[in-house]
Design an enzyme around this catalytic site. Structure first.
Site, mmCIF file in Angstrom:
data_model
loop_
_atom_site.group_PDB
_atom_site.id
_atom_site.type_symbol
_atom_site.label_atom_id
_atom_site.label_comp_id
_atom_site.label_asym_id
_atom_site.label_seq_id
_atom_site.Cartn_x
_atom_site.Cartn_y
_atom_site.Cartn_z
ATOM 1 N N LYS A 62 0.859 -1.186 0.000
ATOM 2 C CA LYS A 62 0.000 0.000 0.000
ATOM 3 C C LYS A 62 0.885 1.222 0.000
ATOM 4 O O LYS A 62 1.991 1.190 0.573
ATOM 5 C CB LYS A 62 -0.854 0.002 1.274
ATOM 6 C CG LYS A 62 -2.070 0.877 1.182
ATOM 7 C CD LYS A 62 -3.231 0.126 0.560
ATOM 8 C CE LYS A 62 -4.457 0.982 0.444
ATOM 9 N NZ LYS A 62 -5.584 0.253 -0.113
ATOM 10 N N GLY B 107 -22.555 -0.589 -3.185
ATOM 11 C CA GLY B 107 -23.963 -0.816 -2.823
ATOM 12 C C GLY B 107 -24.881 -0.898 -4.027
ATOM 13 O O GLY B 107 -25.747 -1.782 -4.105
HETATM 14 P P1 NAD Z 1 -18.597 5.201 -2.643
HETATM 15 O O1 NAD Z 1 -17.982 6.459 -2.190
HETATM 16 O O2 NAD Z 1 -18.866 4.990 -4.088
HETATM 17 O O3 NAD Z 1 -20.004 4.974 -1.878
HETATM 18 C C1 NAD Z 1 -20.136 5.077 -0.509
HETATM 19 C C2 NAD Z 1 -21.612 5.214 -0.158
HETATM 20 O O4 NAD Z 1 -21.754 5.192 1.262
HETATM 21 C C3 NAD Z 1 -22.243 6.530 -0.621
HETATM 22 O O5 NAD Z 1 -23.566 6.251 -1.088
HETATM 23 C C4 NAD Z 1 -22.323 7.369 0.647
HETATM 24 O O6 NAD Z 1 -23.391 8.309 0.633
HETATM 25 C C5 NAD Z 1 -22.590 6.264 1.656
HETATM 26 N N1 NAD Z 1 -22.291 6.627 3.038
HETATM 27 C C6 NAD Z 1 -21.245 7.308 3.544
HETATM 28 N N2 NAD Z 1 -21.366 7.424 4.875
HETATM 29 C C7 NAD Z 1 -22.503 6.779 5.214
HETATM 30 C C8 NAD Z 1 -23.167 6.547 6.433
HETATM 31 N N3 NAD Z 1 -22.667 6.976 7.580
HETATM 32 N N4 NAD Z 1 -24.342 5.848 6.407
HETATM 33 C C9 NAD Z 1 -24.846 5.392 5.235
HETATM 34 N N5 NAD Z 1 -24.254 5.574 4.056
HETATM 35 C C10 NAD Z 1 -23.110 6.272 4.043
HETATM 36 O O7 NAD Z 1 -17.668 4.047 -2.064
HETATM 37 P P2 NAD Z 1 -17.573 2.542 -2.550
HETATM 38 O O8 NAD Z 1 -16.515 2.435 -3.590
HETATM 39 O O9 NAD Z 1 -18.939 2.018 -2.821
HETATM 40 O O10 NAD Z 1 -16.953 1.852 -1.252
HETATM 41 C C11 NAD Z 1 -17.766 1.567 -0.112
HETATM 42 C C12 NAD Z 1 -16.936 0.765 0.873
HETATM 43 O O11 NAD Z 1 -16.516 -0.448 0.268
HETATM 44 C C13 NAD Z 1 -15.645 1.450 1.347
HETATM 45 O O12 NAD Z 1 -15.428 1.023 2.676
HETATM 46 C C14 NAD Z 1 -14.578 0.846 0.448
HETATM 47 O O13 NAD Z 1 -13.301 0.879 1.059
HETATM 48 C C15 NAD Z 1 -15.091 -0.568 0.322
HETATM 49 N N6 NAD Z 1 -14.625 -1.274 -0.873
HETATM 50 C C16 NAD Z 1 -14.847 -0.784 -2.119
HETATM 51 C C17 NAD Z 1 -14.439 -1.512 -3.226
HETATM 52 C C18 NAD Z 1 -14.730 -1.017 -4.641
HETATM 53 O O14 NAD Z 1 -14.535 -1.807 -5.569
HETATM 54 N N7 NAD Z 1 -15.200 0.203 -4.846
HETATM 55 C C19 NAD Z 1 -13.789 -2.744 -3.081
HETATM 56 C C20 NAD Z 1 -13.581 -3.236 -1.768
HETATM 57 C C21 NAD Z 1 -14.011 -2.490 -0.681
#
Ligand code: NAD
Length: 370
Positions: A77, A182
């Site tokens: 990382k 999501g």
């Molecule tokens: P993103 O920024 O696209 O979406 C995050 C969502 O969470 C948004 O809809 C935001 O409004 C919502 N959110 C933020 N705070 C919140 C709260 N307190 N309550 C409810 N909703 C809330 O991010 P993402 O890429 O979808 O990633 C989400 C999580 O998954 C992160 O922890 C990220 O590290 C993890 N992750 C992502 C990936 C990927 O491929 N994008 C892969 C592995 C893990």
């Protein structure tokens, strides 16, 4: 008092490099944790408060995630201290300078993380030709647009329901967070017959016991609307999404959403961890002791990194999705079987599975972790 931070154990890190480029006002760190299975792959994070400890923990998480996904990559990382919302010009200067400073570290392949994206990876590739998660124009597979991680979660769901008392067809699902992870988890699970009854974003929760129209909600969200303001359901407060009576709960937003003090009367029967460390370890244990089936983060959400690694190997999107399907199906089953057979938590089983694979790779190397 918390335990003092210990940097290093039998798995790694192999290298810790502090980088300073005064001309570009860059300060950062690279941790290459373990490269026994191949060059480390892991994201570049830009944040104002990143530390060596955070970088090491994230690098170790990548070692475990990549090993459990059966990738021929170790974990690493990199972090840069800075503003993730800096102007494009400023960010380009920082990213290019940081990558150039690390041009000799061929055991590390850059990927996107918080504060960086596909465009940043394009700049890294231009400087040192060693980045995954590239823009489409450079042969990248747009993993967030295609929903690689959400697809992987839907595969984990298919396997995990075999350990539950309900079927995926008609299962009620709640999802915290309606972003890249999501939205696509909702889409793929709906396609597999599940009913998404609750969804939240940072502004609140939307609830509809009859099932939410996910494509209409996605269109509403893409126009800047908050999910709770969508007409097809009842508006509730943000945390409500975590406590609605559903079969499957998917945290896909923030870390540490549930702790032992806040699990209260959590009602879902299956947890698929889309976000990284969304539940504290003690809360996980407590919920599993109540009979909740749990698929830990680095097993359930590995779709993104599998996709990035396949892209790096020159695969197509179709090949990447095939690999996600195979690996997540196999790992989810192995973790849940091991957990059941050995009477250990799913997280312990996942960590054992990953550590066994890292150690097996280390045995093939003359100098262990190298
Ligand atoms: P993103 O920024 O696209 O979406 C995050 C969502 O969470 C948004 O809809 C935001 O409004 C919502 N959110 C933020 N705070 C919140 C709260 N307190 N309550 C409810 N909703 C809330 O991010 P993402 O890429 O979808 O990633 C989400 C999580 O998954 C992160 O922890 C990220 O590290 C993890 N992750 C992502 C990936 C990927 O491929 N994008 C892969 C592995 C893990």
């Amino acid at each position: 008092m918390s335990e003092p931070f210990q940097l290093g154990d039998k798995l790694g890190p192999v290298k810790v490099i502090h980088v300073q480029v005064p001309e570009a006002d860059v300060k950062g760190i690279l941790v290459v944790d373990n490269v026994a299975a191949g060059p480390a792959i892991g994201g570049l994070r830009i944040a104002p408060d990143v530390t060596l400890e955070e970088c090491f923990r994230l690098a170790r998480a990548m070692t475990l995630k990549n090993a459990s996904a059966g990738l021929n990559h170790g974990g690493g990382k990199s972090v840069m201290i800075g503003d993730p919302h800096a102007s494009r010009d400023r960010k380009e200067k920082m990213v290019r300078a940081f990558a150039k400073a690390l041009r000799g570290e061929t055991d590390y392949i850059f990927g996107p993380d918080m504060g960086t994206d596909e465009l940043c990876m394009g700049w890294v590739k231009d400087e040192i030709n060693r980045a995954a998660g590239l823009p489409k124009a450079l042969g990248g597979i747009p993993l967030d647009e295609l929903g690689a991680t959400g697809f992987g979660l839907s595969v984990a769901a298919e396997v995990a329901v075999e350990y539950c008392d309900f079927k995926l067809e008609g299962a009620r699902v709640s999802i915290q967070g309606f972003g890249s992870v999501g939205i696509h988890a909702a889409r793929f699970l709906s396609e597999k017959g599940a009913k998404i009854v609750a969804v939240s974003d940072s502004h609140g929760t939307l609830y509809n016991p009859e099932g939410i129209d996910i494509s209409a909600l996605t269109a509403h969200k893409s126009q800047g609307g908050a999910v709770a303001d969508f007409s097809g359901g009842e508006k509730m407060d943000g945390p409500a999404v975590n406590f609605i009576e559903t079969d499957i709960w998917i945290p896909a937003a923030r870390p540490d959403v549930l702790s032992r003090d806040t699990i209260g009367d959590f009602k879902a029967k299956l947890i698929l961890q889309g976000a990284n460390i969304p539940i504290t370890r003690d809360a996980e244990k407590e919920l599993e002791s109540r009979g909740v089936v749990n698929v830990p983060d680095f097993i359930a959400n590995a779709g993104g990194v599998i996709c990035a690694a396949m892209e790096y190997q020159g695969q197509t999107a179709q090949g990447a999705f095939k690999a996600i399907e195979e690996k997540i199906r196999e790992n989810t089953k192995e973790v849940l079987e091991r957990s059941r057979k050995d009477g250990i938590s799913a997280r312990e089983a996942a960590e054992q599975l990953a550590t066994d694979r890292v150690e097996a790779a280390m045995e093939t190397r003359r100098f262990g972790i190298f």
